[in-house]
Each structure stands twice: as structure tokens, then as C-alpha cells.
Motif scaffolding. Sequence first.
Motif, PDB file in Angstrom:
ATOM      1  N   MET A  59      39.234  -7.893  25.006  1.00 16.98           N
ATOM      2  CA  MET A  59      38.802  -8.636  23.798  1.00 16.98           C
ATOM      3  C   MET A  59      39.288  -7.932  22.540  1.00 16.98           C
ATOM      4  O   MET A  59      39.589  -8.565  21.533  1.00 16.98           O
ATOM      5  CB  MET A  59      37.268  -8.704  23.728  1.00 16.98           C
ATOM      6  CG  MET A  59      36.623  -9.646  24.697  1.00 16.98           C
ATOM      7  SD  MET A  59      34.857  -9.826  24.192  1.00 16.98           S
ATOM      8  CE  MET A  59      34.053  -9.680  25.757  1.00 16.98           C
ATOM      9  N   LEU A  60      39.308  -6.594  22.598  1.00 17.82           N
ATOM     10  CA  LEU A  60      39.723  -5.800  21.436  1.00 17.82           C
ATOM     11  C   LEU A  60      41.226  -5.600  21.387  1.00 17.82           C
ATOM     12  O   LEU A  60      41.740  -4.958  20.483  1.00 17.82           O
ATOM     13  CB  LEU A  60      39.092  -4.399  21.523  1.00 17.82           C
ATOM     14  CG  LEU A  60      37.585  -4.281  21.483  1.00 17.82           C
ATOM     15  CD1 LEU A  60      37.179  -2.872  21.883  1.00 17.82           C
ATOM     16  CD2 LEU A  60      37.059  -4.586  20.090  1.00 17.82           C
ATOM     17  N   LYS A  61      41.905  -6.120  22.417  1.00 17.37           N
ATOM     18  CA  LYS A  61      43.344  -5.903  22.574  1.00 17.37           C
ATOM     19  C   LYS A  61      43.676  -4.414  22.513  1.00 17.37           C
ATOM     20  O   LYS A  61      44.607  -3.973  21.805  1.00 17.37           O
ATOM     21  CB  LYS A  61      44.138  -6.691  21.526  1.00 17.37           C
ATOM     22  CG  LYS A  61      43.758  -8.180  21.479  1.00 17.37           C
ATOM     23  CD  LYS A  61      44.932  -9.106  21.362  1.00 17.37           C
ATOM     24  CE  LYS A  61      44.515 -10.578  21.321  1.00 17.37           C
ATOM     25  NZ  LYS A  61      43.815 -11.029  22.573  1.00 17.37           N
ATOM     26  N   ALA A  69      31.773   3.198  15.482  1.00 21.87           N
ATOM     27  CA  ALA A  69      30.439   2.823  15.967  1.00 21.87           C
ATOM     28  C   ALA A  69      30.018   1.440  15.483  1.00 21.87           C
ATOM     29  O   ALA A  69      29.676   0.572  16.290  1.00 21.87           O
ATOM     30  CB  ALA A  69      29.422   3.879  15.544  1.00 21.87           C
ATOM     31  N   TYR A  70      30.072   1.236  14.183  1.00 24.31           N
ATOM     32  CA  TYR A  70      29.664  -0.051  13.637  1.00 24.31           C
ATOM     33  C   TYR A  70      30.812  -1.064  13.636  1.00 24.31           C
ATOM     34  O   TYR A  70      30.696  -2.176  14.148  1.00 24.31           O
ATOM     35  CB  TYR A  70      29.141   0.140  12.205  1.00 24.31           C
ATOM     36  CG  TYR A  70      29.059  -1.132  11.403  1.00 24.31           C
ATOM     37  CD1 TYR A  70      28.162  -2.139  11.756  1.00 24.31           C
ATOM     38  CD2 TYR A  70      29.887  -1.345  10.304  1.00 24.31           C
ATOM     39  CE1 TYR A  70      28.103  -3.321  11.029  1.00 24.31           C
ATOM     40  CE2 TYR A  70      29.826  -2.522   9.569  1.00 24.31           C
ATOM     41  CZ  TYR A  70      28.937  -3.509   9.937  1.00 24.31           C
ATOM     42  OH  TYR A  70      28.873  -4.680   9.225  1.00 24.31           O
ATOM     43  N   ALA A  71      31.941  -0.672  13.060  1.00 23.94           N
ATOM     44  CA  ALA A  71      33.024  -1.631  12.800  1.00 23.94           C
ATOM     45  C   ALA A  71      33.687  -2.165  14.065  1.00 23.94           C
ATOM     46  O   ALA A  71      34.247  -3.268  14.064  1.00 23.94           O
ATOM     47  CB  ALA A  71      34.078  -0.990  11.897  1.00 23.94           C
ATOM     48  N   GLY A  72      33.602  -1.403  15.146  1.00 25.49           N
ATOM     49  CA  GLY A  72      34.341  -1.752  16.360  1.00 25.49           C
ATOM     50  C   GLY A  72      34.131  -3.178  16.829  1.00 25.49           C
ATOM     51  O   GLY A  72      35.072  -3.841  17.291  1.00 25.49           O
ATOM     52  N   SER A  73      32.916  -3.680  16.707  1.00 25.11           N
ATOM     53  CA  SER A  73      32.634  -5.037  17.192  1.00 25.11           C
ATOM     54  C   SER A  73      33.498  -6.082  16.503  1.00 25.11           C
ATOM     55  O   SER A  73      33.869  -7.091  17.095  1.00 25.11           O
ATOM     56  CB  SER A  73      31.155  -5.374  16.963  1.00 25.11           C
ATOM     57  OG  SER A  73      30.321  -4.475  17.663  1.00 25.11           O
ATOM     58  N   SER A  74      33.833  -5.829  15.248  1.00 26.61           N
ATOM     59  CA  SER A  74      34.599  -6.831  14.489  1.00 26.61           C
ATOM     60  C   SER A  74      36.023  -6.976  15.004  1.00 26.61           C
ATOM     61  O   SER A  74      36.676  -7.990  14.740  1.00 26.61           O
ATOM     62  CB  SER A  74      34.626  -6.447  13.006  1.00 26.61           C
ATOM     63  OG  SER A  74      35.495  -5.348  12.802  1.00 26.61           O
ATOM     64  N   PHE A 100      40.354  -9.142  11.922  1.00 24.27           N
ATOM     65  CA  PHE A 100      39.914  -7.759  11.696  1.00 24.27           C
ATOM     66  C   PHE A 100      40.626  -6.761  12.610  1.00 24.27           C
ATOM     67  O   PHE A 100      40.539  -5.551  12.414  1.00 24.27           O
ATOM     68  CB  PHE A 100      38.391  -7.645  11.853  1.00 24.27           C
ATOM     69  CG  PHE A 100      37.634  -8.521  10.901  1.00 24.27           C
ATOM     70  CD1 PHE A 100      37.823  -8.389   9.531  1.00 24.27           C
ATOM     71  CD2 PHE A 100      36.752  -9.494  11.368  1.00 24.27           C
ATOM     72  CE1 PHE A 100      37.143  -9.208   8.633  1.00 24.27           C
ATOM     73  CE2 PHE A 100      36.067 -10.313  10.485  1.00 24.27           C
ATOM     74  CZ  PHE A 100      36.258 -10.185   9.110  1.00 24.27           C
ATOM     75  N   ARG A 101      41.330  -7.281  13.605  1.00 23.50           N
ATOM     76  CA  ARG A 101      41.985  -6.390  14.570  1.00 23.50           C
ATOM     77  C   ARG A 101      42.986  -5.433  13.925  1.00 23.50           C
ATOM     78  O   ARG A 101      43.133  -4.280  14.393  1.00 23.50           O
ATOM     79  CB  ARG A 101      42.633  -7.233  15.679  1.00 23.50           C
ATOM     80  CG  ARG A 101      43.441  -6.447  16.733  1.00 23.50           C
ATOM     81  CD  ARG A 101      42.629  -5.405  17.426  1.00 23.50           C
ATOM     82  NE  ARG A 101      43.376  -4.701  18.452  1.00 23.50           N
ATOM     83  CZ  ARG A 101      44.298  -3.763  18.208  1.00 23.50           C
ATOM     84  NH1 ARG A 101      44.622  -3.447  16.964  1.00 23.50           N
ATOM     85  NH2 ARG A 101      44.906  -3.156  19.211  1.00 23.50           N
ATOM     86  N   PRO A 102      43.660  -5.816  12.829  1.00 27.58           N
ATOM     87  CA  PRO A 102      44.586  -4.857  12.201  1.00 27.58           C
ATOM     88  C   PRO A 102      43.907  -3.547  11.783  1.00 27.58           C
ATOM     89  O   PRO A 102      44.575  -2.520  11.671  1.00 27.58           O
ATOM     90  CB  PRO A 102      45.108  -5.623  10.983  1.00 27.58           C
ATOM     91  CG  PRO A 102      45.031  -7.055  11.394  1.00 27.58           C
ATOM     92  CD  PRO A 102      43.780  -7.165  12.218  1.00 27.58           C
ATOM     93  N   LEU A 103      42.609  -3.589  11.562  1.00 32.35           N
ATOM     94  CA  LEU A 103      41.890  -2.359  11.205  1.00 32.35           C
ATOM     95  C   LEU A 103      41.971  -1.318  12.321  1.00 32.35           C
ATOM     96  O   LEU A 103      41.751  -0.129  12.097  1.00 32.35           O
ATOM     97  CB  LEU A 103      40.412  -2.670  10.914  1.00 32.35           C
ATOM     98  CG  LEU A 103      40.131  -3.544   9.683  1.00 32.35           C
ATOM     99  CD1 LEU A 103      38.699  -4.056   9.695  1.00 32.35           C
ATOM    100  CD2 LEU A 103      40.399  -2.737   8.403  1.00 32.35           C
ATOM    101  N   VAL A 155      34.473  -4.743   3.308  1.00 35.12           N
ATOM    102  CA  VAL A 155      35.426  -5.126   4.352  1.00 35.12           C
ATOM    103  C   VAL A 155      34.724  -5.925   5.446  1.00 35.12           C
ATOM    104  O   VAL A 155      35.225  -6.928   5.924  1.00 35.12           O
ATOM    105  CB  VAL A 155      36.097  -3.876   4.960  1.00 35.12           C
ATOM    106  CG1 VAL A 155      37.135  -4.273   5.997  1.00 35.12           C
ATOM    107  CG2 VAL A 155      36.720  -3.017   3.868  1.00 35.12           C
ATOM    108  N   LEU A 156      33.530  -5.459   5.822  1.00 29.90           N
ATOM    109  CA  LEU A 156      32.798  -6.146   6.891  1.00 29.90           C
ATOM    110  C   LEU A 156      31.410  -6.551   6.378  1.00 29.90           C
ATOM    111  O   LEU A 156      31.328  -7.230   5.378  1.00 29.90           O
ATOM    112  CB  LEU A 156      32.747  -5.256   8.135  1.00 29.90           C
ATOM    113  CG  LEU A 156      34.128  -4.911   8.723  1.00 29.90           C
ATOM    114  CD1 LEU A 156      34.020  -3.882   9.827  1.00 29.90           C
ATOM    115  CD2 LEU A 156      34.826  -6.175   9.253  1.00 29.90           C
ATOM    116  N   GLY A 157      30.367  -6.103   7.062  1.00 29.06           N
ATOM    117  CA  GLY A 157      29.027  -6.591   6.719  1.00 29.06           C
ATOM    118  C   GLY A 157      28.205  -5.631   5.876  1.00 29.06           C
ATOM    119  O   GLY A 157      26.975  -5.710   5.890  1.00 29.06           O
TER     120      GLY A 157
END
Lengths: 482, 482
Positions: B125-127, B275-280, B286-289, B407-409
Motif C-alpha cells: 500500500m505504501l509502495k 510514526a504519525y505521517a507514515g499512514s498518509s 502524499f507518497r512523494p514524502l 502538510v498533513l493533519g
Amino acid sequence: MDTTEFRRRGKEMVDLIAGYLENIEQRTVYPNVEPGYLRSLIPEEAPEEPDTYEDVVKDIERVIMPGVTHWHSPYFYAYFPTANSFPAMLADMLSGAIGCIGFSWAASPACTELETVMMDWLGKMLKLPEDFIAGTHGQGGGVIQGTASEATLVALLAARCRAVRMILASDPQRPETGITSKLVAYSSDQAHCSVERAGMIAEVRMKKIPTDQSDKYAVQGETLRRMIHEDKAAGLIPFYFCATLGTTPSCAFDHITELGPICNAEKIWMHIDAAYAGSSFICPEFRPLLNGIEFADSFNFNPHKWLLVNFDCSTMWVKKRSDLIGAFKMDPLYLKHDHQESGMITDYRHWQIPLGRRFRSLKMWFVFRMYGLKGLQDYIRKHVELAKEFESLVRADQRFEISADVVLGLVCFRLKGSNEVNETLLKRINNGRKIHLVPCLLSGQFVLRFALCARTTESRHIREAWRLITQLADEVMQELPH
Amino acid sequence: MDTTEFRRRGKEMVDLIAGYLENIEQRTVYPNVEPGYLRSLIPEEAPEEPDTYEDVVKDIERVIMPGVTHWHSPYFYAYFPTANSFPAMLADMLSGAIGCIGFSWAASPACTELETVMMDWLGKMLKLPEDFIAGTHGQGGGVIQGTASEATLVALLAARCRAVRMILASDPQRPETGITSKLVAYSSDQAHCSVERAGMIAEVRMKKIPTDQSDKYAVQGETLRRMIHEDKAAGLIPFYFCATLGTTPSCAFDHITELGPICNAEKIWMHIDAAYAGSSFICPEFRPLLNGIEFADSFNFNPHKWLLVNFDCSTMWVKKRSDLIGAFKMDPLYLKHDHQESGMITDYRHWQIPLGRRFRSLKMWFVFRMYGLKGLQDYIRKHVELAKEFESLVRADQRFEISADVVLGLVCFRLKGSNEVNETLLKRINNGRKIHLVPCLLSGQFVLRFALCARTTESRHIREAWRLITQLADEVMQELPH
């Protein structure tokens, strides 16, 4: 899934797990699958669109159950027990819904405070010395760790930190680097592998103290005293001893009444790992096994093994919480809160390796209240009685021998004869998949461990297990070359 | 409690927790209790005889709820989210009932194998690069840790072990002691406190790489290169860099496309803590991050934060599982099993600090299937949109400023003015107990963090929160001396 559907699916799940536990006897206790079995049963990737809940539930029997080792089957006698009770499961459901992360008091006061009080309740059930009870003004207290391995490591890290500080205090000119390489920790050669591992993690020398059959696989004071003496003569600094009450191989008990005073005199941190046996200390007749606890700096056991509180719940007490906290304290602004400086409160993140933590004390609260102390004692006693019953079955058969004293719920036994014959017997037992056991090595002998595990094990299961073992022993003996 | 009663009580508990979550908005998000509030509400000792279940349930509202910080209230904006979803709760109920301990493949094959496959699902899913996928023949793969703190520590220990081996291999005459004291690890000065703590535990020097507003609180390649150069010149051995994608204070992203090649060239273990951002990263936008992941040795994020899998579930991948296992492997006889030498199978106890482990992959399986990838993406996107909405509310008020890129939430903001005025504002907000926020420090400035947390947060909650914040800001500003 919305709340309405959850109400429906949740109730179905309650029925599903009630049914699973009701009928667990009918399942093959030790699964008959080859490594890699599961991958071919499910897709290679997560679905783009949701699956139906019905499909997910169907897959529990199709995909999961064939590969489950049923730890709660009354035919499971391997390792040590892992707890499973209805009150604990109910509390865990609530804990999941509240879903708070209790790293600090403010992050969820109830989570922290119930834990402190439950650790006091349990400490009192065990009749721990007052030093270990938090109360309202105590210097010590308890914390729930995930596993005994973590407790051992946390104690070792606190001890390392305390030792380095003491050395620097007595010799302020000494450089801090290099001290650790002089430190030496001790544990029994029967101690759990996680003790050695803790030494690797903390990068301190961990010496195994030899034991053998003559001392019932327990560490004696004299042996520890001699090793300390030799190590000090060699320029090393003894700083930590991990005593075990109820070793994994044979449930042996280190002589802490002898060992404790030695540790105290030498300023060695004594940690007591009673992972399995600790639960039994709530019974007055087993409490003497804990005598000597007054000499310990820290003490740990796993209610998630034998006290009906589902995994994970490994309870650890320290005499001086400042020793523990000192090894870990970090206070970034995003974790600070108003009450922090009051001294009345606890931020459990300083007591452990992880930062986050679940609301695990709810499980203790539900279990202690729904069983009562008497109910918990009855449960321990029943397992010990069943172990004694199994022991007498073994003793009544001349072909077998008992390999270590049966003190609690573990029976170590073997066929009189070679290791090979016992290995063959165990392989037959496990390949039969009707009961499940694991072995241990005692004084070079391959030994079968029969551990009372499931909450629902009764005398009839024990007798059936023994019938099976003796049948297979007959086969194995007949095949032996004459 | 027997099975019949559990069926009844379990269903009541399903209704209780459904009701709790349905009506959570009505509760005070941040509890109004003083430290020590709970102890006086319950007895000092566990009961001898069982309490009634009715009494236990009554005490949930009387004893527990007044002290709960409601992390799943749509008015909770503190820290980072912690996941809570119905599919995860259902899976956790099942996990509790099966109650297996998955330290080895044999201890419960389904527990181990579902974890390996779920980690592959999530990795895809995260490629993630192919190196991190276990598949049937991969050298890498994933493991569920309890928390990101543990993942950071495990990676650090593996890196330490690898570094010492490499040094000894290149200079076999060198004594092993003393090597660790020459090692140096790096992380951002914005990294989570657990990174520094991991350094303390592993007793290695951990240097913080400075960042500031000019580089958006992210570590730049040039800064790392310069520090490595200086440290090597001083005789130190750089061996570990913990990059952060989505820091805790401001959700900043270290430049791993620059940092990775430096680490690879210097044989420095690069661990990525997202930890936090990974889900995005499951969303293509958001994958380019995550670009640069190909240079990492290990990678970790917490589905238990932002991917709807209840705590604990911290997913960690390594490129070479042998690096990880090498740092921990212990094989006592009671944990050996027949398939051990086959290479096809995984004994997860060698991948982590604890020995025991719950059947946590069930939660991932249920969540991924019941949401589908699209459902999970929708969930992430909704939170990011709400954060953007809040950002524009802040930007529309001239008295306020945004303190870091959104950037995210997470929205970092403050009143233009002194730290004191912002501290006062935050205190008012939290004392009001209608919404809950925590602060951070950015370039010496006291900043308010507004993190999108609850699954059920909607635009109306955001707007209400903003109304409240501006009202309190009015008050605070009016009280300022002119």
C-alpha cells in the motif's frame, strides 16, 4: 462500519468467541500446517474496495483457525500458561473503546491512577513489604510492563544507571566512559533467555551462575559470594543480580533469603523475576517461596501467565521509583502538563521502554473484583493439585522418573533411559496433536515439561493425557533395539 | 463467570462501548480531577469474595469516566491521533479469545504468518521498495512492534551490532570493548524524545542535528555531512541516523533523498521514523514524502496513530532481517521447534525487545478488509482537508500566525506576540475543557498544536473549536497591559 452495525457485529463476535472457547476441546491443539500455509489462502494485496464482513468472518475458520496453536485448550501443556478469563476480556473491550494512551498522568488520569492502585491491591495480595506499595506517600510502587523481558531490562538499565552514579559519586575524577565495561551482572544458568538478552542490549557482562541437580537448579548464596569475590579481585564491579523464582525449565527457586543480604551488602541491585510462579504467592501456603523479597530492589511477575489477566500484563514493583525514573526521564514540552511538579502523580512513561501504553489496569480491576481473592486462590490451587495428580501418575509407572521437585503447576518428567528415546517420545506426542508439550534440558538430560495451562483443565484431561503418553511410550519402548 | 454469562455480559459491553462512542461529544474532553482523585473512590484492597458484575459496571461511570481524557472525542486535538475503529475492536476481541502468544512460528503459526503477510500488504500500500517485502524469498520484511520508541531502539541496537561486527571484521586485532564508546548516532533536534532515550539505553552518543525555521525544521544533507566529517576527524565512528518524516512538534520532514545517499556511502544505518505521517503515504499525493526510502535500512510508522488500527500496532520493516535477528537471537531448548532450521519461517521474538506477543495482525486484517484501500485513503484525506480548513480560519485572523507548513493533519499556530500570551491562551483553552490541545516549542517560540485526531471529527467541530479559541483570545488580549 457505523455504531449500529458494530452493535450487531460485536454481539455476533461475543457469540463467536464464546463458542470458540466452549468447544475448544474438539479442536486439534497443535496445528498441522506447513510453514507458509497461510499466504496462499489470502490475496497478495489488500482490497481496493471493502470486503463484506461476512467474508471476513468466514475466513476466521478458513484461514486462521487451521494455523492456531490453541493455548486455552485443556490439552495444551506447553511452555507456561497464558491467562484467559471472561472478566479480563470484557475489560479489554472497554479499554479498546476508551483507547487512551496513558504515557503521562494528564494524558488520562484514570489510566495512570487505576494502575497505581491496582498495583497496590496486587502487592497487598502478595504481602509485599510496605516499601513496594505506592500508597499516597510511598517512595516505591508498581507499574504494568508488557512482558517480564521488559521488566528485566528496565531493572538492569536502572541498576546500570545507579551503579555508574555511585561510582562517579565516590570518585568524581573518574571518566564516565569505560565504567560500563567493568560492570558485571549475574543470573542463574536456569534464568530465562531474556535475562542474557537484556545484558546484550545494555552491553554489560552477564555471568551465569552454575546450578545443578544437587541444589535443585537453584542459585545458592555461597556460589554468588564466590563469584563476586573473584570478579572484584579481577577489577570488575558487580552491580546486578537477577534472581529467578520459578525458572522456566523446571520451576526452581533461587535462595533469595541467602542471596538478598549478599546483594544488599555489596550494593548490587537484586531483581526478582517470578514471571510464572509469582501468581501463586497470593496463597498463604506458597507465600514462603517469596521470603527474602525484602532484600530486593525490584520484583516482577506476570498476571498474564497465571492470574487470569489476559496478555499483556506484567507487573513490576520497585522500592525506589526514583531509581527507575532516573534512568529514563525525558520531558519535551509537548508532554509537559500542569500537575507535573506536584510529586503526587506518576508519569508512567518514565518507568518503561515504550512511550505509549494501553489502559491495562482495567483488566486487573475486573478480574480481581469478579473472582475475589478467594476465587483466584482457588484457581491457583486447582492447577497445583492437578500437577500433583499428574506427578503421582508418573511416579506410579516404573518406566518414568520425575526430574525436578513439583512445587507448583509444572511437572518435569522423562522415561528412564537415553535422551534419544525421550526425544522420540516427545515427537510422537506432538505429532499426534492431541496434546502439546515442550521439552527442557536439565543437567544434560532431555526432559518433558507438563505445564498446567488452560483455565478449564480438569482431572479427566490430565488422565487422558497420561493415557496417551503411556500408550506412545509403549510404542517407543517396543521399537527400541533389544 | 461462565460462558453463558459471558454471552450476556459481552453483549451488554458491546452496547456500553457503542453508547460511549456515540455520545462521546457530550463528555468533557479533558477531565477535571486532581491528582489522587481515584484512590479514595475505591477500596484499599481487593475483595475477598467476588463483587457483583452490576457493581463493576456501575463503577465505570463513577470511578473511571471522570478521570478519562477522551482521545476519541471530536474535540480532542492534542498530541497526535490514536486509532480507534470498529473493525479493529472486533479483531481485538477475537485476538483476546484466541489468546495465543506468538513468540515463535510453532507457538502459533497463524499469528506469525498473518503478520508477515499483513506487513507485506501494508508495505505494498505504501509502495515500499521490494527489498522491504518478505514475500516467499525476501531477505527483508516487516514486524509489528508495540510502539515507535521500541522500533527506534531495535533499529539502533541492530545498527550497533552491525557496526561493531564491521569494525571487528576490518580490524580483527582490535579489542571489542571500547568500540561502543567511539560510536556516534544522529537525529534531528526535532526528533521524538524516544530517540535520545534509545541512545541512553544503548549507551551510545546521540547527537542532535540542528534545524531551524529557515529549513522548515528539517535536517538537510549538508548539515549531516559536516557533522559526520567533524566527528570522524575527532576519531568517532558514525553508525546510525534516525530520520524523521513528520516530527512531533511541527510535522517536519527530513530530506531523506539527500540524507540517504550520505548514510549509504558512510555505511551508516538509516532508520526512518514516520510514526504519525507514515499512514498518509498510502495516498499517491502524499507518497512523494517517502521518496528516499530506498536508501533506508529500516522504516517504521504507527498504524495505531492514523490508520484506524487500535493501539498497539507499530509497523517496522527492514531490508535485511538478518541484521535485526543477529542483535537478539537466543534459542533455549524450550523454544526450539521442528521447522526452525527451514529458513522459510519467522520467529518474531528475534525481531523485538519483548519475548511474548499478541495476535495483533488480526486488527490490520480486519481494518484493511473492512475499509479497503480507498476507505483508508478517504479517511486520511478527510483529516488533511479539515486541517487545511482550520489553517485558513487561522490565516483569516490577523492576530494569529501559522508557525509551520501544514502538510498533513497538524496545524501549528500562535498569537502574534509573546510566549506568555500564548501560554495564557493555551491554559485558558485547556481549563475550559471543551477542547484539548498541547503546545510545542519552535525556534524558541511557544506554539499551539492543533492535531486532527478523532475519526468522527467534522467541519462543524473545527469551526466550533476555532470560535472558542478566538473568544478566549479576545479575553486574553483584552487583559493585556496597554
